[in-house]
Design a protein around this motif. Structure first.
Motif, PDB file in Angstrom:
ATOM      1  N   LYS A   1       0.680  -3.179  -4.984  1.00 19.39           N
ATOM      2  CA  LYS A   1       0.256  -2.606  -3.708  1.00 19.39           C
ATOM      3  C   LYS A   1      -0.210  -1.157  -3.846  1.00 19.39           C
ATOM      4  O   LYS A   1      -1.281  -0.790  -3.329  1.00 19.39           O
TER       5      LYS A   1
ATOM      6  N   ASP B   1      -3.657  -1.171  -5.676  1.00 17.36           N
ATOM      7  CA  ASP B   1      -4.778  -1.746  -4.925  1.00 17.36           C
ATOM      8  C   ASP B   1      -5.125  -0.929  -3.694  1.00 17.36           C
ATOM      9  O   ASP B   1      -6.287  -0.887  -3.275  1.00 17.36           O
ATOM     10  N   VAL B   2      -4.129  -0.264  -3.106  1.00 16.35           N
ATOM     11  CA  VAL B   2      -4.363   0.487  -1.876  1.00 16.35           C
ATOM     12  C   VAL B   2      -4.814   1.909  -2.166  1.00 16.35           C
ATOM     13  O   VAL B   2      -5.757   2.415  -1.546  1.00 16.35           O
TER      14      VAL B   2
ATOM     15  N   LEU C   1       4.758   0.505   0.246  1.00 16.67           N
ATOM     16  CA  LEU C   1       3.966   0.263  -0.960  1.00 16.67           C
ATOM     17  C   LEU C   1       4.826  -0.055  -2.180  1.00 16.67           C
ATOM     18  O   LEU C   1       4.319  -0.535  -3.188  1.00 16.67           O
TER      19      LEU C   1
ATOM     20  N   GLN D   1       7.443  -2.089  -4.513  1.00 13.69           N
ATOM     21  CA  GLN D   1       7.668  -3.517  -4.703  1.00 13.69           C
ATOM     22  C   GLN D   1       8.523  -3.754  -5.931  1.00 13.69           C
ATOM     23  O   GLN D   1       8.609  -2.902  -6.826  1.00 13.69           O
TER      24      GLN D   1
ATOM     25  N   VAL E   1       1.935  -8.886  -5.295  1.00 15.58           N
ATOM     26  CA  VAL E   1       1.715  -9.221  -3.883  1.00 15.58           C
ATOM     27  C   VAL E   1       0.248  -9.591  -3.698  1.00 15.58           C
ATOM     28  O   VAL E   1      -0.635  -8.778  -4.001  1.00 15.58           O
TER      29      VAL E   1
ATOM     30  N   GLU F   1      -1.387 -10.641   1.826  1.00 13.85           N
ATOM     31  CA  GLU F   1      -0.127 -10.043   2.273  1.00 13.85           C
ATOM     32  C   GLU F   1      -0.217  -8.524   2.278  1.00 13.85           C
ATOM     33  O   GLU F   1       0.368  -7.855   3.140  1.00 13.85           O
ATOM     34  N   GLN F   2      -0.946  -7.952   1.324  1.00 21.75           N
ATOM     35  CA  GLN F   2      -1.151  -6.504   1.332  1.00 21.75           C
ATOM     36  C   GLN F   2      -1.876  -6.069   2.601  1.00 21.75           C
ATOM     37  O   GLN F   2      -1.520  -5.050   3.223  1.00 21.75           O
TER      38      GLN F   2
ATOM     39  N   LEU G   1      -0.282  -3.570   5.433  1.00 22.55           N
ATOM     40  CA  LEU G   1      -0.960  -2.322   5.760  1.00 22.55           C
ATOM     41  C   LEU G   1      -1.330  -2.273   7.239  1.00 22.55           C
ATOM     42  O   LEU G   1      -1.226  -1.222   7.880  1.00 22.55           O
TER      43      LEU G   1
END
Length: 586
Positions: A170, A173-174, A502, A504, A510, A514-515, A519
């Motif tokens: 997470k 990727d974010v 964020l 995990q 994830v 689901e992310q 968010l």
């Protein structure tokens, strides 16, 4: 058609004759070090990556060449049998002599290039840089071979990186999205979770079609076995190759393992597929460069016929132009050497199949932050004499240095970290939060230079907004005049909730859908009334409720990678229902 044939048969058409002659170059070994040898006298046509054979039976590969034709070879075995002054054979496959009527005789040399097995049968296997399983001499992956030190693709062969590679991590990727074909440095001091993060990125490729290659460099065999066991438990070895150079391996074998892992990924890329290559860790590159500089320094600077030092003398004071910058000659050489590996990551042009090689190199170290710890000051102790204050100050400075040394043990210098960061397409910087023991991504020091192009559309708007809000919270805490002000407290609380959302558990990637849902819930205020420690439980309840009551919205986001108005409405409705269930009246 007949006229065309007559033109081809005109008498002025060039006649050619070819003659093949076997040759061998003999060089002189000037110096032998840990995993390398300095050689003089090899033919200056021999390219980097050329295979070398010593008369003792040892093997190597040409890695570096000075302008005075002194070369550095990486040794791949049998280093104890090589002596200074002993000959080295650079095997030339053939000399192709071409004779034509206009140009006369010309000669083209073709050299044996060091190649490694890269065949598809290496999936599911743990091998060394020659494709051999531990404890055996049997090579795997021999259905295809590729150069160990391939050249990086030129700009005309590349395509703009505009496709996301979702890792399932997470925070990655974010905050620092990864694009297919990107090189993203993973850095941080020791014990900040770098290996756990990159292994989760491998687990996140389950059923994605991305081929993974993990280079385990300098790890114990127990650590390698634990990694393989994890990948097997998660069904990830089916699409993963582990290239290992465990502790005790020579410098040449460690560097070769890194290059071999990249070569396997390049075959996937060149065949139109997508590969993810992870190098854990990259410190071996630094050791190789230090070996190069130390070895060549013993031979003195390069000079031209008039005695002037040349650019590749690695002079710290001499400035040269490199990539539009004036830098020290030594820094330019080092940067070129590091780039030879990092820039092998690429997204190929569609005319070449649109394949990609994405690189996640790991490096233990810390970037410069523009600030340092406040230096200790003994001047505040007014009751001490000048001699006593000087003695105390010296003791405080020594203690501070010891503390910094302990924190940075096993890390490369900040200067080198910055060098790799500038070459790569971005970096993710990991930090351990004081008091919590939780590993997290530093949102200010971490950045993807690909920008929003690397985000999947469903995540783009939400993630960009979150990065902005986290940066605001950090600035408010650092520069705010009143840390107790309501707005500052609110921003700090949101930042803590975001970090908790964020976080995990390692080994549990994830999925994108689901992310996106988490968010969306975070920015909708779903966690605002709970402590950061309760955020993971509440988001777990939210996801489980979505799977049970409205699984279609998750399937739609996964299939389309879009956050449509209907999906937003469905997520909002689900949040209302769960919020009502958590209401004190219920």
């Amino acid at each position: 058609m007949s006229l065309f044939r007559k033109r081809l048969q005109k008498p002025n058409q060039l006649e050619t004759m070819r003659k093949i002659v076997e040759e061998v170059d003999i060089g002189k070994v000037l110096l032998v070090g840990d995993g390398f040898a300095v050689i003089q006298g090899l033919n200056n046509d021999a390219p980097v990556g050329c295979s070398l054979k010593f008369v003792s039976g040892a093997s190597g590969v040409l890695l570096w060449r000075r302008s005075d034709n002194i070369c550095l070879a990486l040794l791949l075995g049998g280093t104890e049998t090589i002596e200074v002054g002993e000959g080295v054979e650079c095997r030339i496959r053939a000399i192709l002599q071409v004779v034509d009527e206009q140009q006369g005789p010309t000669t083209k040399r073709e050299y044996d290039v060091a190649k490694v097995p890269v065949g598809e049968e290496l999936a599911r296997e743990v091998v060394d840089f020659l494709g051999r399983a531990p404890g055996t001499q049997v090579q795997l992956g021999t259905s295809a071979f590729a150069p160990l030190l391939a050249e990086q693709p030129d700009m005309e062969s590349r395509e703009q990186i505009a496709e996301a590679l979702v890792t399932g991590v997470k925070a990655l990727d974010v905050l620092t999205p990864l694009g297919r074909g990107q090189a993203l440095l993973v850095t941080g001091v020791r014990h900040t979770g770098k290996t756990a993060l990159v292994l989760d990125a491998i687990l996140g490729q389950y059923r994605s079609g991305v081929r993974c290659i993990y280079a385990a460099i300098g790890q114990s065999m127990e650590e390698v076995s634990n990694t393989v066991a994890l990948l097997k438990r998660k069904d990830a070895m089916a699409y993963t190759t582990v290239v290992a150079a465990p502790e005790g391996a020579s410098l040449g074998e460690r560097y070769a393992a890194i290059s071999s892992a990249v070569a396997i990924g390049e075959l996937v890329r060149d065949r139109g597929g997508h590969s993810l290559v992870i190098i854990d860790d990259l410190a071996c590159m630094v050791e190789v460069w230090e070996s190069i500089t130390k070895a060549l320094a013993t031979l003195g600077p390069v000079a031209d016929v008039e005695g002037n030092k040349l650019e590749d003398s690695m002079d710290e004071e001499q400035l040269v132009e490199y990539e539009g910058m004036l830098v020290a000659a030594s820094a330019a050489q080092r940067r070129r050497f590091f780039s030879s590996l990092i820039q092998r990551a690429a997204k190929l042009h569609k005319r070449l199949g649109s394949g990609s090689l994405t690189l996640l190199p790991v490096l233990a170290g810390a970037p410069a932050r523009g600030e340092g710890p406040r230096p200790p000051d003994a001047a505040q102790y007014k009751h001490l004499s000048e001699a006593q204050r000087a003695k105390l100050q010296a003791a405080l400075e020594a203690a501070r240095k010891d503390q910094l040394s302990a924190q940075q043990e096993g890390c490369v210098r900040t200067e080198v970290v910055e060098e790799f960061m500038s070459i790569a397409d971005g970096q993710v910087v990991l930090q351990r939060e004081a008091g919590s023991g939780r590993v997290s991504v530093d949102p200010q020091a971490s950045v993807s230079r690909i920008g929003s192009r690397a985000y999947p559309p469903a995540l783009a708007d939400l993630a960009v907004q979150l990065r902005f809000e986290l940066a605001q919270a950090v600035d408010a805490a650092r520069f705010g005049h009143d840390p107790d002000a309501a707005a500052v407290r609110q921003q700090a609380c949101f930042a803590e909730q975001a970090r908790a959302a964020l976080a995990q558990t390692p080994g549990h990637p994830v999925p994108l859908e689901e992310q996106v849902a988490i968010l969306y819930a975070l920015q909708s205020g779903f966690f605002q009334d709970v402590s950061p420690s309760s955020v993971p439980l509440r988001q777990s309840i939210f996801i489980q409720s979505l799977r049970r009551s409205n699984p279609g919205v998750l399937r739609d986001i996964a299939a389309t990678q879009q956050l449509t108005d209907d999906a937003r409405a469905a997520l909002g409705h689900a949040l209302e229902e769960i919020s009502a269930a958590f209401s004190p009246s219920n």
